[in-house]
Write a protein that holds these residues in place. Sequence first.
Motif, PDB file in Angstrom:
ATOM      1  N   ILE A   1      -7.994   1.335  -0.673  1.00  0.00           N
ATOM      2  CA  ILE A   1      -8.134   0.008  -1.259  1.00  0.00           C
ATOM      3  C   ILE A   1      -9.564  -0.078  -1.785  1.00  0.00           C
ATOM      4  O   ILE A   1     -10.525   0.133  -1.039  1.00  0.00           O
ATOM      5  CB  ILE A   1      -7.871  -1.129  -0.252  1.00  0.00           C
ATOM      6  CG1 ILE A   1      -6.533  -0.928   0.458  1.00  0.00           C
ATOM      7  CG2 ILE A   1      -7.922  -2.483  -0.947  1.00  0.00           C
ATOM      8  CD1 ILE A   1      -6.628  -0.301   1.827  1.00  0.00           C
ATOM      9  N   ILE A   2      -9.722  -0.373  -3.079  1.00  0.00           N
ATOM     10  CA  ILE A   2     -11.039  -0.382  -3.715  1.00  0.00           C
ATOM     11  C   ILE A   2     -11.208  -1.672  -4.502  1.00  0.00           C
ATOM     12  O   ILE A   2     -10.331  -2.069  -5.271  1.00  0.00           O
ATOM     13  CB  ILE A   2     -11.216   0.824  -4.665  1.00  0.00           C
ATOM     14  CG1 ILE A   2     -11.041   2.149  -3.903  1.00  0.00           C
ATOM     15  CG2 ILE A   2     -12.591   0.782  -5.329  1.00  0.00           C
ATOM     16  CD1 ILE A   2     -11.073   3.378  -4.808  1.00  0.00           C
ATOM     17  N   GLY A   3     -12.336  -2.311  -4.315  1.00  0.00           N
ATOM     18  CA  GLY A   3     -12.653  -3.514  -5.071  1.00  0.00           C
ATOM     19  C   GLY A   3     -14.154  -3.701  -5.147  1.00  0.00           C
ATOM     20  O   GLY A   3     -14.914  -2.745  -4.988  1.00  0.00           O
TER      21      GLY A   3
ATOM     22  N   LEU B   1       0.831  -1.201   0.000  1.00  0.00           N
ATOM     23  CA  LEU B   1       0.000   0.000   0.000  1.00  0.00           C
ATOM     24  C   LEU B   1       0.867   1.252   0.000  1.00  0.00           C
ATOM     25  O   LEU B   1       0.577   2.226  -0.715  1.00  0.00           O
ATOM     26  CB  LEU B   1      -0.939  -0.013   1.210  1.00  0.00           C
ATOM     27  CG  LEU B   1      -1.933   1.143   1.324  1.00  0.00           C
ATOM     28  CD1 LEU B   1      -2.807   1.238   0.080  1.00  0.00           C
ATOM     29  CD2 LEU B   1      -2.796   0.983   2.568  1.00  0.00           C
ATOM     30  N   LYS B   2       1.941   1.230   0.779  1.00  0.00           N
ATOM     31  CA  LYS B   2       2.857   2.373   0.799  1.00  0.00           C
ATOM     32  C   LYS B   2       3.524   2.554  -0.556  1.00  0.00           C
ATOM     33  O   LYS B   2       3.690   3.676  -1.049  1.00  0.00           O
ATOM     34  CB  LYS B   2       3.912   2.163   1.888  1.00  0.00           C
ATOM     35  CG  LYS B   2       4.880   3.325   2.040  1.00  0.00           C
ATOM     36  CD  LYS B   2       5.855   3.077   3.180  1.00  0.00           C
ATOM     37  CE  LYS B   2       6.815   4.245   3.338  1.00  0.00           C
ATOM     38  NZ  LYS B   2       7.783   4.021   4.454  1.00  0.00           N
ATOM     39  N   GLN B   3       3.874   1.439  -1.180  1.00  0.00           N
ATOM     40  CA  GLN B   3       4.545   1.492  -2.484  1.00  0.00           C
ATOM     41  C   GLN B   3       3.623   2.024  -3.578  1.00  0.00           C
ATOM     42  O   GLN B   3       4.029   2.847  -4.405  1.00  0.00           O
ATOM     43  CB  GLN B   3       5.022   0.083  -2.853  1.00  0.00           C
ATOM     44  CG  GLN B   3       5.622  -0.041  -4.247  1.00  0.00           C
ATOM     45  CD  GLN B   3       5.891  -1.492  -4.617  1.00  0.00           C
ATOM     46  OE1 GLN B   3       5.971  -2.364  -3.759  1.00  0.00           O
ATOM     47  NE2 GLN B   3       6.011  -1.757  -5.904  1.00  0.00           N
ATOM     48  N   LYS B   4       2.372   1.546  -3.599  1.00  0.00           N
ATOM     49  CA  LYS B   4       1.459   1.867  -4.697  1.00  0.00           C
ATOM     50  C   LYS B   4       0.571   3.074  -4.423  1.00  0.00           C
ATOM     51  O   LYS B   4       0.058   3.697  -5.348  1.00  0.00           O
ATOM     52  CB  LYS B   4       0.582   0.658  -5.008  1.00  0.00           C
ATOM     53  CG  LYS B   4       1.344  -0.626  -5.308  1.00  0.00           C
ATOM     54  CD  LYS B   4       2.231  -0.524  -6.535  1.00  0.00           C
ATOM     55  CE  LYS B   4       1.415  -0.460  -7.809  1.00  0.00           C
ATOM     56  NZ  LYS B   4       2.292  -0.489  -9.006  1.00  0.00           N
ATOM     57  N   GLY B   5       0.328   3.390  -3.142  1.00  0.00           N
ATOM     58  CA  GLY B   5      -0.542   4.516  -2.816  1.00  0.00           C
ATOM     59  C   GLY B   5      -1.999   4.143  -2.740  1.00  0.00           C
ATOM     60  O   GLY B   5      -2.737   4.591  -1.865  1.00  0.00           O
ATOM     61  N   ILE B   6      -2.447   3.334  -3.676  1.00  0.00           N
ATOM     62  CA  ILE B   6      -3.821   2.837  -3.691  1.00  0.00           C
ATOM     63  C   ILE B   6      -3.802   1.431  -4.295  1.00  0.00           C
ATOM     64  O   ILE B   6      -3.028   1.157  -5.222  1.00  0.00           O
ATOM     65  CB  ILE B   6      -4.771   3.778  -4.462  1.00  0.00           C
ATOM     66  CG1 ILE B   6      -6.217   3.320  -4.343  1.00  0.00           C
ATOM     67  CG2 ILE B   6      -4.357   3.913  -5.916  1.00  0.00           C
ATOM     68  CD1 ILE B   6      -7.220   4.390  -4.767  1.00  0.00           C
ATOM     69  N   LEU B   7      -4.603   0.538  -3.748  1.00  0.00           N
ATOM     70  CA  LEU B   7      -4.639  -0.842  -4.215  1.00  0.00           C
ATOM     71  C   LEU B   7      -6.014  -1.175  -4.775  1.00  0.00           C
ATOM     72  O   LEU B   7      -7.034  -0.720  -4.243  1.00  0.00           O
ATOM     73  CB  LEU B   7      -4.324  -1.812  -3.068  1.00  0.00           C
ATOM     74  CG  LEU B   7      -2.970  -1.658  -2.374  1.00  0.00           C
ATOM     75  CD1 LEU B   7      -2.836  -2.683  -1.249  1.00  0.00           C
ATOM     76  CD2 LEU B   7      -1.818  -1.798  -3.370  1.00  0.00           C
ATOM     77  N   VAL B   8      -6.027  -1.976  -5.824  1.00  0.00           N
ATOM     78  CA  VAL B   8      -7.272  -2.488  -6.393  1.00  0.00           C
ATOM     79  C   VAL B   8      -7.433  -3.933  -5.935  1.00  0.00           C
ATOM     80  O   VAL B   8      -6.534  -4.758  -6.145  1.00  0.00           O
ATOM     81  CB  VAL B   8      -7.255  -2.423  -7.931  1.00  0.00           C
ATOM     82  CG1 VAL B   8      -8.535  -3.027  -8.510  1.00  0.00           C
ATOM     83  CG2 VAL B   8      -7.082  -0.981  -8.397  1.00  0.00           C
ATOM     84  N   SER B   9      -8.547  -4.218  -5.308  1.00  0.00           N
ATOM     85  CA  SER B   9      -8.823  -5.582  -4.872  1.00  0.00           C
ATOM     86  C   SER B   9      -9.691  -6.293  -5.910  1.00  0.00           C
ATOM     87  O   SER B   9     -10.087  -5.708  -6.925  1.00  0.00           O
ATOM     88  CB  SER B   9      -9.495  -5.579  -3.501  1.00  0.00           C
ATOM     89  OG  SER B   9      -9.525  -6.882  -2.962  1.00  0.00           O
ATOM     90  N   ASP B  10      -9.993  -7.544  -5.651  1.00  0.00           N
ATOM     91  CA  ASP B  10     -10.760  -8.328  -6.631  1.00  0.00           C
ATOM     92  C   ASP B  10     -12.262  -8.152  -6.436  1.00  0.00           C
ATOM     93  O   ASP B  10     -12.705  -7.265  -5.693  1.00  0.00           O
ATOM     94  CB  ASP B  10     -10.356  -9.802  -6.575  1.00  0.00           C
ATOM     95  CG  ASP B  10     -10.539 -10.433  -5.194  1.00  0.00           C
ATOM     96  OD1 ASP B  10     -11.082  -9.761  -4.290  1.00  0.00           O
ATOM     97  OD2 ASP B  10     -10.135 -11.599  -5.016  1.00  0.00           O
ATOM     98  N   GLY B  11     -13.045  -8.978  -7.108  1.00  0.00           N
ATOM     99  CA  GLY B  11     -14.495  -8.881  -7.041  1.00  0.00           C
ATOM    100  C   GLY B  11     -15.119 -10.187  -6.583  1.00  0.00           C
ATOM    101  O   GLY B  11     -14.487 -10.991  -5.893  1.00  0.00           O
TER     102      GLY B  11
END
Length: 307
Positions: A285-287, A9-19
């Motif tokens: 984090i959004i999914g 999360l620190k590396q990417k800033g925002i994470l996309v999760s699955d569905g």
Amino acid sequence: MKSPFTQLLKQKGILVSDGAMATELEKLGVDTANDLWSATALLTAPGKITQVHRSYFAAGAMIATTNTYQANFAAFKKRGLNPEQFQQLIKQAVDCARQAQSSAKVPNETLVAGSVGPYGAYLADGSEYTGDYRLTKAEYQAFHYLRIKALLAAQVDVLAFETQPNFTEVQALVDLLATKFPHITAWVAFSIKDPQHLCDGTPLAQAATWLNDQPRIKAVGVNCTDLLQITPALQTLKKSSIKPLIVYPNNGDQYDPITKKWQSKHLSPKFSSLAPQWEKNGARIIGGCCRTTPGEIAAIAQAVANS
């Protein structure tokens, strides 16, 4: 011990999760209309679980959530499994996600989260959307212990305490981590009845504030609720939480616990139009949850990339 989740999360800033898992398994011919729900595929079609995970990584997901939401020991004990067989089943679920992980565009920028559904999911009557059940702290912990132990033995990167409608159960889970599994981190995603309250009536702000003092919890948010509730829920959370915020709503359809079917709503807004709004309101984090597809995760990933 550093958390792979917080590091990424620190590396990417925002994470996309699955569905959704069950939605895609149903498309592949798995019958989920029973008390095991998507976990049925652990017994009948593990290869299809891997196939679903691959589809989400191909869509741009950075997190694969194991197909263990409904896979609690009590449910499988009814099917005749002993604790050792159950642990092997959970390992299989993690292996399915790991096998798919190698297909991701950048595998080392992805994670496997071990799904831990609430006691209400075991009841298989829609209780994860009401929180209307009561166990003692010790009973909650005994219910969850074997699954968490098995997920950690299979080396998930983070635990996902998800669709949690009952604050007392969440407190029991967090205490279980602290006392029995102190070297693993988790996120907590609540099941809410409105943007200000958990399904059991606990104020969302109160629950989030309590979690501020729990060092093993690395993100807090909501899941499996109508996507129109997400922005106001984020507005509630960001006033009280110091943790990264996670959201993964369903697509707006409504679940019928009697028929175990979903009622479609065709006029819901698009994830692609709402994801930037969620990010603006603090989501890191959004999914997606029930009824969401790889296409919708791809739309989220594109919206995040363009923000």
